[in-house]
Design a protein around this motif. Structure first.
Motif, PDB file in Angstrom:
ATOM      1  N   ILE A 126      -3.353  -0.771   6.608  1.00  0.00           N
ATOM      2  CA  ILE A 126      -2.572  -1.004   5.319  1.00  0.00           C
ATOM      3  C   ILE A 126      -3.385  -0.857   4.025  1.00  0.00           C
ATOM      4  O   ILE A 126      -2.989  -0.151   3.054  1.00  0.00           O
ATOM      5  CB  ILE A 126      -1.748  -2.710   5.330  1.00  0.00           C
ATOM      6  N   PRO A 127      -4.402  -1.648   3.806  1.00  0.00           N
ATOM      7  CA  PRO A 127      -5.517  -1.596   2.647  1.00  0.00           C
ATOM      8  C   PRO A 127      -5.818   0.040   2.568  1.00  0.00           C
ATOM      9  O   PRO A 127      -5.730   0.436   1.340  1.00  0.00           O
ATOM     10  CB  PRO A 127      -6.378  -2.507   2.978  1.00  0.00           C
ATOM     11  N   GLY A 128      -6.338   0.684   3.457  1.00  0.00           N
ATOM     12  CA  GLY A 128      -6.760   2.047   3.191  1.00  0.00           C
ATOM     13  C   GLY A 128      -5.599   3.046   2.978  1.00  0.00           C
ATOM     14  O   GLY A 128      -5.879   3.874   2.166  1.00  0.00           O
ATOM     15  N   LEU A 129      -4.633   2.874   3.575  1.00  0.00           N
ATOM     16  CA  LEU A 129      -3.380   3.876   3.433  1.00  0.00           C
ATOM     17  C   LEU A 129      -2.978   3.565   2.039  1.00  0.00           C
ATOM     18  O   LEU A 129      -2.236   4.492   1.327  1.00  0.00           O
ATOM     19  CB  LEU A 129      -2.379   3.763   4.497  1.00  0.00           C
ATOM     20  N   PHE A 130      -2.828   2.265   1.413  1.00  0.00           N
ATOM     21  CA  PHE A 130      -2.205   2.087   0.081  1.00  0.00           C
ATOM     22  C   PHE A 130      -3.207   2.760  -0.608  1.00  0.00           C
ATOM     23  O   PHE A 130      -3.228   3.329  -1.738  1.00  0.00           O
ATOM     24  CB  PHE A 130      -2.287   0.515  -0.024  1.00  0.00           C
ATOM     25  N   CYS A 131      -4.896   2.687  -0.469  1.00  0.00           N
ATOM     26  CA  CYS A 131      -5.687   3.303  -1.414  1.00  0.00           C
ATOM     27  C   CYS A 131      -5.445   4.894  -1.426  1.00  0.00           C
ATOM     28  O   CYS A 131      -5.613   5.590  -2.345  1.00  0.00           O
ATOM     29  CB  CYS A 131      -6.970   3.059  -0.762  1.00  0.00           C
ATOM     30  N   TYR A 157      -1.152   4.810  20.644  1.00  0.00           N
ATOM     31  CA  TYR A 157      -1.083   3.299  19.849  1.00  0.00           C
ATOM     32  C   TYR A 157      -1.501   3.533  18.305  1.00  0.00           C
ATOM     33  O   TYR A 157      -0.839   3.040  17.430  1.00  0.00           O
ATOM     34  CB  TYR A 157      -1.726   2.337  20.442  1.00  0.00           C
ATOM     35  N   PHE A 158      -2.648   4.032  18.226  1.00  0.00           N
ATOM     36  CA  PHE A 158      -3.188   4.149  16.790  1.00  0.00           C
ATOM     37  C   PHE A 158      -2.246   5.221  15.921  1.00  0.00           C
ATOM     38  O   PHE A 158      -2.169   4.794  14.863  1.00  0.00           O
ATOM     39  CB  PHE A 158      -4.680   4.739  16.900  1.00  0.00           C
ATOM     40  N   ALA A 159      -1.897   6.108  16.718  1.00  0.00           N
ATOM     41  CA  ALA A 159      -1.196   7.276  15.977  1.00  0.00           C
ATOM     42  C   ALA A 159       0.354   6.707  15.486  1.00  0.00           C
ATOM     43  O   ALA A 159       0.406   6.893  14.187  1.00  0.00           O
ATOM     44  CB  ALA A 159      -0.908   8.472  16.745  1.00  0.00           C
ATOM     45  N   LEU A 160       0.815   5.930  16.239  1.00  0.00           N
ATOM     46  CA  LEU A 160       2.201   5.540  15.984  1.00  0.00           C
ATOM     47  C   LEU A 160       2.148   4.493  14.980  1.00  0.00           C
ATOM     48  O   LEU A 160       2.738   4.491  13.659  1.00  0.00           O
ATOM     49  CB  LEU A 160       2.798   4.983  17.165  1.00  0.00           C
ATOM     50  N   ALA A 161       1.058   3.503  14.847  1.00  0.00           N
ATOM     51  CA  ALA A 161       0.894   2.481  13.897  1.00  0.00           C
ATOM     52  C   ALA A 161       0.614   3.350  12.473  1.00  0.00           C
ATOM     53  O   ALA A 161       0.922   3.042  11.287  1.00  0.00           O
ATOM     54  CB  ALA A 161      -0.281   1.499  14.198  1.00  0.00           C
ATOM     55  N   ALA A 162      -0.583   4.197  12.608  1.00  0.00           N
ATOM     56  CA  ALA A 162      -1.008   4.976  11.287  1.00  0.00           C
ATOM     57  C   ALA A 162       0.242   5.700  10.662  1.00  0.00           C
ATOM     58  O   ALA A 162       0.610   5.661   9.590  1.00  0.00           O
ATOM     59  CB  ALA A 162      -2.055   5.976  11.853  1.00  0.00           C
ATOM     60  N   ASP A 163       1.263   6.478  11.651  1.00  0.00           N
ATOM     61  CA  ASP A 163       2.256   7.116  11.000  1.00  0.00           C
ATOM     62  C   ASP A 163       3.279   6.393  10.462  1.00  0.00           C
ATOM     63  O   ASP A 163       3.797   6.642   9.310  1.00  0.00           O
ATOM     64  CB  ASP A 163       2.923   7.934  12.122  1.00  0.00           C
ATOM     65  N   VAL A 164       3.629   5.198  11.081  1.00  0.00           N
ATOM     66  CA  VAL A 164       4.634   4.174  10.470  1.00  0.00           C
ATOM     67  C   VAL A 164       4.125   3.520   9.316  1.00  0.00           C
ATOM     68  O   VAL A 164       4.927   3.462   8.231  1.00  0.00           O
ATOM     69  CB  VAL A 164       5.092   3.148  11.613  1.00  0.00           C
ATOM     70  N   THR A 165       2.733   2.921   8.986  1.00  0.00           N
ATOM     71  CA  THR A 165       2.444   2.561   8.162  1.00  0.00           C
ATOM     72  C   THR A 165       2.306   3.674   7.060  1.00  0.00           C
ATOM     73  O   THR A 165       2.541   3.156   5.757  1.00  0.00           O
ATOM     74  CB  THR A 165       1.017   2.034   8.390  1.00  0.00           C
ATOM     75  N   LEU A 166       1.747   4.566   7.158  1.00  0.00           N
ATOM     76  CA  LEU A 166       1.653   5.644   6.024  1.00  0.00           C
ATOM     77  C   LEU A 166       3.001   6.007   5.387  1.00  0.00           C
ATOM     78  O   LEU A 166       3.270   5.980   4.176  1.00  0.00           O
ATOM     79  CB  LEU A 166       0.953   6.906   6.614  1.00  0.00           C
ATOM     80  N   ARG A 167       4.259   6.203   6.359  1.00  0.00           N
ATOM     81  CA  ARG A 167       5.502   6.573   5.894  1.00  0.00           C
ATOM     82  C   ARG A 167       5.905   5.374   5.057  1.00  0.00           C
ATOM     83  O   ARG A 167       6.629   5.429   3.674  1.00  0.00           O
ATOM     84  CB  ARG A 167       6.402   6.914   6.832  1.00  0.00           C
ATOM     85  N   SER A 168       5.520   4.011   5.342  1.00  0.00           N
ATOM     86  CA  SER A 168       6.105   3.094   4.795  1.00  0.00           C
ATOM     87  C   SER A 168       5.511   2.769   3.326  1.00  0.00           C
ATOM     88  O   SER A 168       6.198   2.393   2.380  1.00  0.00           O
ATOM     89  CB  SER A 168       5.863   1.636   5.646  1.00  0.00           C
TER      90      SER A 168
END
Length: 484
Positions: A328-333, A239-250
């Protein structure tokens, strides 16, 4: 433009492929696959990233013609490290033969092969970008995606084991380079042994600090996924990995596409006009990156409920949105560090501040792993990752933007982009409660149109001027006829 188009194509197809693999493997096996993929990225970063970064910094069309020892040094270093990694993969596979594809040995072998595949493809793609050969880069990306989608989806369907899918991934990367080896080659030239040793020293001094930082950032999701798997099981890690991967790509797709072009422009500015002009180009690049990435983050937040309901496999819904919101905030950073701040130190060839920021981020993330899960459960790990990335961003921004050698940014442009994104976010917020199809159908065009209109009216980051200049170059005004 071919480079940007190629990367957008690559990111879009990778996004779809990730969802397909997640559905075919299921949460538990996808959690194992995601953990192995994170490990492959760390391994690739440690072994090969210093060479890929050196290719983008020191290789160019001029170097290709006049300094062949640069390419010789890159090729030989890649070959030596690749053989070591291949031997390690075969050794792990040998230990896993009797235990089968579910064994730890098989998964480690697949991880090593995936790291080798990433390294081989990324190196040759970097060479094409450094030569500003957009057609070759587009061909590499198109062929790689076609082969990877076919092989990985078919493998996940017929042999649904993470180790097999990792091997299919590695084959697709290497096969692409073999198919296009002709245009990737440089002209034959004698090898100068003395030049080779000088070149390797140059690469190490420039690249090793950067890979130390990148390895820290790549280790962060690896440790976090491993912690979730240990505390809550591989399904939760999925669950965590899919959310992280999709968010990072976005958040990073457009940034990476821009970086492919913008950093090479800064390198070219230094090559022709000196360091001062290169830093001015980097400052302009920062404003462009903020103006284009910030609306991606706001837009992703706005359509997240609809995206989960319409695109995410059913087994992942619920945890997906929870984790994505926290990440979202961390991956934007992270995206801002990679595409806006790191180039400042790359141009200056002073990359130690990048390491210091990464180590701080990893330490904050580690402290969060020790404390937050006890109070927040698995979501505490997502909060720890965001805190770590935010701390690294603040540290690096202070180093780049303060002191006598600070980078002088166009703050008005950056503030204008922030206000425009705030207006867009307020306009899109009510759509989050609508039915998914309606929210997505209205939110994407409305957000794009509103932000584009604000950018055009106020020429945020000079983007309107760039478009107008390009239009004038393609469609020059007809010369007025003179009368006798």
């Amino acid at each position: 433009m071919a480079v940007i188009a190629a990367f957008v194509l690559n990111a879009g197809l990778n996004f779809i492929l990730g969802l397909v693999i997640a559905k075919l493997l299921g949460p538990a096996d996808f959690g194992r696959f995601a953990l192995a993929t994170a490990g492959a990225i760390v391994l690739n970063t440690v072994l090969f990233e210093w060479l890929r970064l050196s290719a983008t910094r020191f290789y160019s069309a001029r170097v290709r013609a006049n300094e062949p020892w640069i390419r010789h040094g890159l090729d030989r270093a890649y070959a030596a490290l690749g053989l070591v990694l291949l031997a390690a993969a075969l050794l792990c596979a040998g230990f896993g033969v009797e235990a089968g594809p579910e064994s730890r040995g098989a998964l480690l072998a697949g991880t090593a092969l995936a790291a080798l595949g990433i390294g081989v493809f990324d190196y040759h793609a970097a060479l094409a970008r450094a030569r500003f050969d957009g057609g070759l880069y587009f061909s590499l990306v198109a062929v790689k995606n076609a082969v990877a989608f076919t092989l990985m989806a078919a493998t996940a369907w017929y042999l649904p084991q993470p180790a097999y899918v990792l091997v299919a991934f590695a084959i697709s990367q290497c096969a692409t380079v073999l198919l296009l080896r002709g245009p990737l080659r440089d002209a034959d030239a004698p090898v100068h042994r003395v030049r080779l040793h000088e070149t390797w020293r140059l690469f190490m001094v420039y690249g090793l600090p950067l890979i130390a930082a990148n390895a820290a950032y790549q280790a962060m999701p690896f440790f976090n996924r491993a912690t979730i798997a240990a505390q809550a099981g591989f399904a939760e890690a999925g669950y965590f990995a899919l959310a992280a991967d999709v968010t990072l790509r976005s958040l990073s797709t457009l940034g990476t596409a821009l970086d492919l072009l913008l950093f090479q422009l800064a390198v070219r500015a230094e090559e022709h006009h000196g360091v001062a002009e290169a830093e001015r180009q980097v400052a302009r690049n920062v404003a462009t990156v903020v103006a284009l990435l910030l609306p991606c983050a706001v837009g992703f937040w706005a359509v997240l409920p609809a995206l989960q309901a319409l695109v995410v496999p059913e087994a992942y819904r619920g945890p997906f949105a929870t984790y994505a919101m926290l990440l979202i905030p961390g991956l934007f950073c992270l995206a801002m560090m990679n595409f806006a701040l790191n180039p400042v130190f790359q141009i200056r060839r002073r990359t130690m501040p990048v390491i210091a920021a990464a180590v701080l981020g990893l330490a904050v993330n580690g402290a969060g792993l020790l404390v937050l899960p006890a109070y927040l459960g698995p979501t505490g790990i997502a909060v720890a990752q965001t805190a770590g990335l935010a701390a690294a961003f603040v540290a690096l921004a202070l180093r780049a933007l303060t002191g006598p050698d600070r980078l002088r940014l166009p703050w008005r442009e950056i503030a204008s982009a922030g206000v425009a994104c705030l207006v867009m976010g307020l306009a899109l917020a009510p759509l989050r409660t609508l039915p998914p199809v309606t929210a997505l159908a209205l939110g994407v065009p409305l957000g794009a149109a509103l932000y584009s209109a604000l950018v055009w009216c106020f020429d945020i980051a000079g983007l309107r001027s760039v478009v107008e200049d390009r239009f004038r170059k393609r469609h020059p005004a007809p010369a007025e006829s003179s009368t006798a």
